[in-house]
Scaffold this active site. Structure first.
Site, PDB file in Angstrom:
ATOM      1  CE  LYS A 180      23.924 -11.451  -3.674  1.00 43.15           C
ATOM      2  NZ  LYS A 180      24.080 -10.509  -4.796  1.00 43.15           N
ATOM      3  NE  ARG A 229       6.557  -0.829   5.889  1.00 35.73           N
ATOM      4  CZ  ARG A 229       5.470  -0.283   6.390  1.00 35.73           C
ATOM      5  NH1 ARG A 229       5.129   0.940   6.055  1.00 35.73           N
ATOM      6  NH2 ARG A 229       4.728  -0.964   7.210  1.00 35.73           N
ATOM      7  CG  HIS A 268       4.096   4.943   8.439  1.00 34.41           C
ATOM      8  ND1 HIS A 268       4.670   5.468   7.303  1.00 34.41           N
ATOM      9  CD2 HIS A 268       3.122   4.113   8.013  1.00 34.41           C
ATOM     10  CE1 HIS A 268       4.054   4.965   6.244  1.00 34.41           C
ATOM     11  NE2 HIS A 268       3.116   4.145   6.651  1.00 34.41           N
ATOM     12  NE  ARG A 309      -3.338  -2.129   2.387  1.00 31.65           N
ATOM     13  CZ  ARG A 309      -4.543  -2.225   1.864  1.00 31.65           C
ATOM     14  NH1 ARG A 309      -5.216  -1.158   1.496  1.00 31.65           N
ATOM     15  NH2 ARG A 309      -5.091  -3.403   1.708  1.00 31.65           N
ATOM     16  CB  THR A 310       3.475   2.416   2.315  1.00 27.59           C
ATOM     17  OG1 THR A 310       2.645   2.166   3.440  1.00 27.59           O
ATOM     18  CG2 THR A 310       4.246   3.689   2.556  1.00 27.59           C
TER      19      THR A 310
END
Ligand SMILES: [Zn+2]
Lengths: 302, 154
Positions: free
Chosen positions: A80, A101, A129, A51-52
């Site tokens: 890695k 994020r 957020h 969504r974001t």
């Protein structure tokens, strides 16, 4: 705001937030413009959040900007064992702005300290957020015509709900009254209530959502998230605690709007969707305008 | 003056160095560890459960031939906010000051949040001290509060 990172809701002043909200209104009127032509924005999603990510992508694409990045750390060199700093430094070479994020708390702040290009935090673990908070403020102001002297009810997981914490802290600057509806186990933490107390504002705690429907201007519903619970038994006990149905809204105020950061599970029945007081889909769309305003402000192009 | 001097001789006098006085009972060894004195070769004298006019009982550390920078001494206030730092030259007190709880502190304490970027990426910790009485550290990165009971010294 030009060239500044937005990591935490406290990074910008109230005046700056109002500027972003005002600008977002202009984008709502005219969402398709060529303002970001020639700009490259990196979307670094070290954990998936469809969504974001889509909201940012839509915001940037509608303004003619280009998007690069990844939507899951599994497909990158992070897997890695590359350090966060190295990933950010590399991506910064290819972009004018990084939206990130990350599941680790504080990662966005750290990235903003090492990155030569600004960072927008699109969620760092359970911490911040800020663009969600901005779109919530935008939605409240848009539907109520103001941000102060409102009766705002928060319902559901008030303990782990990051969006609730940020929004309570933001609204504590606007003289609102807080109605906190949650199961006993999921009350708002005292570290967040402190902001309400420090602002000399009122809050009341409830367990039954019907208690607040008659006088609320905003009912902010939240999902009870399984992944936040260490104790799965506790989750089972509270997961279906709230279920808002259309009939429950019969005695509500005309200006009431139901908000939800989405995705919802069972806390709002589908029969609420057609009620004009249901605002959660429009709320998500507002996220695009707010992100357009933020990106253009940080790139100095508004 | 003579009387004062004799009092400071209780544990053992040092010719040159630093005396850290008024350490809360029980935290003497912790102060020693925080200052990284466990591996020093210079003589160190420790006193614990000594009589104190101000605090009832106290601890004391005397470190020969060593002077501390303010930022080194700052970190001990996390476990010894009552400490007095006395610098000695040629058996004379040349300065005496109370340890000051700083506004910010880095490096010395781990953030208690295991999912904090400082722990995951192995960074230096960085805190604002938001409560100086009942010491509470607000992490500059993850914005969580580490309380005194959760202190782990690096
Ligand atoms: Zn931390």
């Amino acid at each position: 705001m030009k060239n500044r990172s937005l990591v935490s809701i406290n990074d910008f002043s109230i005046g700056e937030y109002f500027k972003i909200l005002d600008l977002a209104e202009k984008f709502e009127e005219k969402p398709n413009q060529r303002i970001l032509e020639g700009k490259v924005v990196a979307l670094c999603f070290f954990e998936p959040s469809t969504r974001t990510r889509l909201s940012f992508e839509s915001a940037i694409n509608r303004l003619g900007g280009r998007v690069i990045g990844f939507s899951d750390a599994g497909s990158t060199s992070v897997k890695k064992g590359e350090s966060l700093k190295d990933t950010i430094m590399t991506v910064a070479n290819y972009s004018d702005l990084i939206v990130m994020r990350h599941p680790v708390e504080g990662s966005a702040r750290y990235a903003s300290e090492v990155s030569p290009v600004p960072i927008i935090n699109a969620g760092d673990g359970a911490n911040q957020h800020p663009t969600q908070c901005l779109l919530d403020l935008y939605s409240i102001r848009k539907t109520q015509g103001k941000l102060d002297k409102l009766d705002v009810a928060f319902v559901g997981d008030l303990k782990y709900g990051r969006t609730v914490h940020s929004l309570v802290i933001a609204l504590a600057q606007f003289n609102c009254r807080f109605h906190l509806v949650s199961p006993e186990e999921l009350k708002l933490p005292s570290s967040v209530k402190r902001y309400i107390k420090d602002a000399n504002l009122e809050y009341r705690q409830y367990t039954d959502v019907t208690d607040v429907i008659p006088f609320a201007d905003i009912v902010y519903m939240t999902r009870i998230q399984r992944e936040r619970f260490a104790d799965q038994l506790e989750y089972e006990r509270v997961k279906n605690y709230y279920n808002l149905k259309n009939e429950m809204l019969a005695n509500s105020k005309a200006n009431l709007r139901i908000l939800h950061p989405m995705p919802r599970v069972k806390e709002i029945s589908n029969d609420v969707d057609n009620n004009p007081k249901a605002y959660y889909f429009q709320q998500a769309l507002n996220g695009v305008y707010v992100r357009q305003a933020l990106v253009t402000s940080i790139l100095g192009l508004e | 003056m003579e009387k004062d001097k004799r009092k400071e001789l209780i544990v053992s006098a040092i010719e040159n160095g630093t005396v850290i006085d008024h350490i809360p009972v029980g935290n003497v060894l912790r102060v020693l560890r925080i200052l990284g004195l466990e591996s020093t070769l210079d003589p160190i004298y420790l006193g614990a459960n000594l009589e104190s006019k101000k605090y009832g009982q106290k601890g004391i550390i005397k470190v020969a031939n060593k002077y501390f920078k303010p930022e080194e001494i700052n970190k001990i206030t996390l476990v010894a906010s009552t400490a007095t730092i006395i610098e000695i030259k040629d058996y004379n007190v040349i300065s005496k000051q109370n340890a000051v709880v700083p506004d910010r502190i880095s490096k010395f304490v781990k953030c208690f949040n295991p999912n904090c970027v400082t722990n995951v990426e192995g960074l230096e910790s960085k805190f604002d001290i938001i409560d100086k009485e009942d010491i509470k550290l607000l992490c500059h990165y993850c914005e969580k509060t580490t309380k005194e009971a959760d202190f782990v010294f690096i």
